[in-house]
Write an enzyme that holds these catalytic residues in place. Structure first.
Site, short mmCIF file in Angstrom:
data_model
loop_
_atom_site.label_atom_id
_atom_site.label_comp_id
_atom_site.label_asym_id
_atom_site.label_seq_id
_atom_site.Cartn_x
_atom_site.Cartn_y
_atom_site.Cartn_z
N GLU A 103 0.82 -1.22 0.00
CA GLU A 103 0.00 0.00 0.00
C GLU A 103 0.85 1.27 0.00
OE1 GLU A 103 -3.98 -0.56 2.13
OE2 GLU A 103 -2.50 -1.07 3.65
N ASP A 138 -4.91 2.89 -1.05
CA ASP A 138 -3.80 3.62 -0.41
C ASP A 138 -2.60 3.75 -1.33
OD1 ASP A 138 -4.57 4.53 2.16
OD2 ASP A 138 -4.73 2.45 2.79
#
Ligand code: PEP
Ligand code: MG
Length: 593
Positions: A437, A461
């Protein structure tokens, strides 16, 4: 007089198109007046309040039974949350305190306490928690209505064949609706993650939420169109719009029938290449929908909800019970549990933390877990114990360096040793994954891959951090581009690093559930895609009509472009050409037609 044609856009949370007359469900929000009571009446007033709370409990229990009967036992969680609120000491003691100290009527005291809750919740940035304020408000109104002897339920008065409009609908209201008599609903409040949205999806009632002021712009009987896919709502649509949506509705219906047929079929390309199609869930009540939409497993279980809306921390038994329930309900399918992604703007009252300037870059996810080790260990113990009952995997969110993975694994090892000493069984080969992420994790993917059993790319993300775009800031939403060449390069490198080490790569961000990206992601070598359950058949339809070589050709062709816009235009063009029945002309409203 011609009626003004209004077109409003909200958030489509439950797919499908509804065309019909509006029925505005006016929830009479009772406003209490203040009056003083003689000292000798205080005890009686408090008894009256307790009786109203008891009546509310009994009403909710009735709904709970109805919900369990009609939608399955998993859904009772919603009612349990409401029932728990009715036991909340802050609520009960708060009201008693005001009645006693100010010698006022219980209605007034209750209204004050609810207002305090509202204020406290309104300052919270997290959408999920803000929605909880709505739940508390609903509970407050229920007790208020019981205090004054009025009925809180208007849902039973809804006539057949209407589109229901309301400021808000509580999960108990929604749960009473049936697609046989409610065409759809549109509400002012709410977001994608609200319980109401989740229930609407499982009931398969088209729904649009977050319309802000739709109830003030529509009257009973006004002709309406709502599109639960795009979030579009038309009031007094012209004939052409009605004809267009009638066509869409027929097409959507036919498409839906076709999708239903795919549920039991494998997610396999024309040339026999298997893609794992799994579901993301946040709440246990989503499990029936996961099974119904033919998921091969749960690719992401966001466990944060367990921590919200309470003053204590979940116990090991709670974690264990929940994960065991999960894995047993989806047996023999596997589930991947993500350890809690709290901190930042998803704060919890149990652990006081300083307010951060940049919550997204702050003490969240794995960083928070490694600091709050006791809470982390409690969750890990629950996961490990549940792993004795089915195929579980665990993964850590927002890892940005190898040390974090090592520390998390070390803690897992310590908890396993502890369980051994207690004689608790668990899966000794529990697979441990890393969520990719952050750009740093992607760049050192080759290093992480040596010490992880699998990767799962969290594009929500990953895109935020790679493109430096706050994912919750609507002003920069236009820059949030999954097909940005930087994002594509980082995904490609992550897959290469993982496959070189012989570990699989999943994707569990929103990008994974958008059919327009399906071929590209398969072509890039992603092994499995995890998404909201409703998207599964839509993505599967693309998978089953794909030839691996074509997907790979698409993935390699995007490498020639220099800007996100060029890639988008290319992918859109290719996908509408390859899948004219699934992808609409603008390429945007992917498969939902
Ligand atoms: C992601 O970031 O893509 C993800 C799946 O996690 P979340 O959306 O819960 O942050
Ligand atoms: Mg994430």
């Amino acid at each position: 007089m011609a009626h003004p044609r209004v077109s409003i856009v909200g958030i489509g949370v439950s797919p499908g198109i509804a065309i019909g007359p509006a029925f505005v469900l006016e929830k009479t929000n009772y406003t209490a007046h203040r009056w003083e009571i003689p000292a000798g009446e205080v005890t009686r007033e408090l008894r009256r309040f307790r009786a109203a709370v008891a009546a509310s409990v009994s009403q909710l229990r009735t709904f709970k039974r109805r919900l369990a009967r009609d939608l399955g036992p998993q859904h009772v969680y919603i009612m349990d949350a409401h029932l728990l609120m009715l036991k909340d000491r802050m609520l009960l003691d708060g009201v008693a305190k005001i009645v006693r100290s100010e010698r006022v009527n219980a209605e007034w005291a209750l209204q004050q306490v609810i207002a305090q809750f509202r204020e406290a919740f309104e300052s919270i940035e997290d959408a999920y928690l803000r929605e909880k304020a709505g739940d508390m408000e609903d509970i407050g109104q229920r007790v208020l209505h019981n205090l004054v002897g009025a009925t809180h339920e208007q849902v039973t008065q809804i006539p057949e064949g209407v589109i229901v409009l309301a400021r808000d609908l509580s999960p108990s209201d929604t749960a009473q609706m049936r697609k046989e008599w409610v065409l759809g609903f549109a509400i002012d409040m709410g977001g994608k993650t609200s319980h109401t949205a989740i229930v609407a999806r499982s009931l398969e009632i088209p729904a649009v939420v977050g319309l802000e002021d739709v109830t003030t712009r529509v009257a009973n009987g006004d002709p309406l169109i709502i599109d639960g896919n795009t979030g579009q709502v038309y009031v007094h649509p012209d004939e052409e719009t009605v004809r267009h949506y009638e066509r869409l509705r027929r097409r959507y219906h036919r498409y839906d029938v076709e999708l239903h047929k795919l549920r039991e079929l494998p997610a396999e390309t024309l040339d026999g290449y298997r893609v794992g199609l799994e579901a993301n869930i946040e709440l246990p009540e989503e499990i029936p929908s996961v099974l119904e939409h033919g998921a091969a497993g749960i690719g992401l279980y966001r466990t944060e909800f367990l921590y919200f809306n309470r003053t204590d921390m979940p116990t090991e038994e709670e974690h264990y019970g929940l994960y065991r329930h999960l894995i047993e309900s989806i047996h023999p399918r596997p589930a991947t549990i993500r350890t809690f992604d709290l901190g930042g703007d998803k704060f919890i009252s149990q652990v006081p933390l300083a307010k951060e300037m940049n919550p997204a870059l702050g003490l969240r996810a794995i960083r928070f877990c490694l600091r709050e080790v006791t809470a982390f260990k409690t969750q890990i113990a629950g996961i490990l114990r549940a792993s004795a009952h089915g195929k579980l995997r665990v993964m850590f969110p927002m890892v940005s360096e190898l040390t974090e993975l090592r520390q998390a694994k070390e803690i897992l090892g310590e908890v396993a040793g502890e369980l051994d000493r207690r004689g608790e069984p668990f899966d000794r080969d529990l697979e441990v994954g890393v969520m990719i992420e952050t750009p740093s994790a992607a760049i050192i993917a080759d290093i992480l891959a040596r010490e992880a059993d699998f990767f799962s790319i969290g594009t929500n993300d990953l895109i935020q951090y790679t493109l430096a775009i706050d994912r919750v800031n609507e002003h920069v939403a236009y820059l949030y581009r999954p097909l940005h060449p930087a994002v594509l390069r980082i995904i490609r490198e992550t897959v290469r690093a993982a496959h070189t080490q012989g570990i699989p790569v999943a994707m569990c961000g929103e990008m994974a559930g958008e059919p327009i990206y399906t071929q590209l992601l398969i072509g890039m070598g992603i092994d499995s895609l995890s998404m909201n359950a409703v998207s599964l058949p839509r993505v599967k339809k693309i998978v089953r009509a794909t030839r691996l070589a074509d997907a790979q050709q698409l993935a390699s062709a995007v490498g020639q472009f220099k800007t996100a816009w060029e890639v988008e235009e290319f992918v859109k063009g290719e996908m509408t050409r390859r899948f004219p029945d699934d992808i609409t002309d603008d390429g945007r409203q992917i498969c939902l037609i």
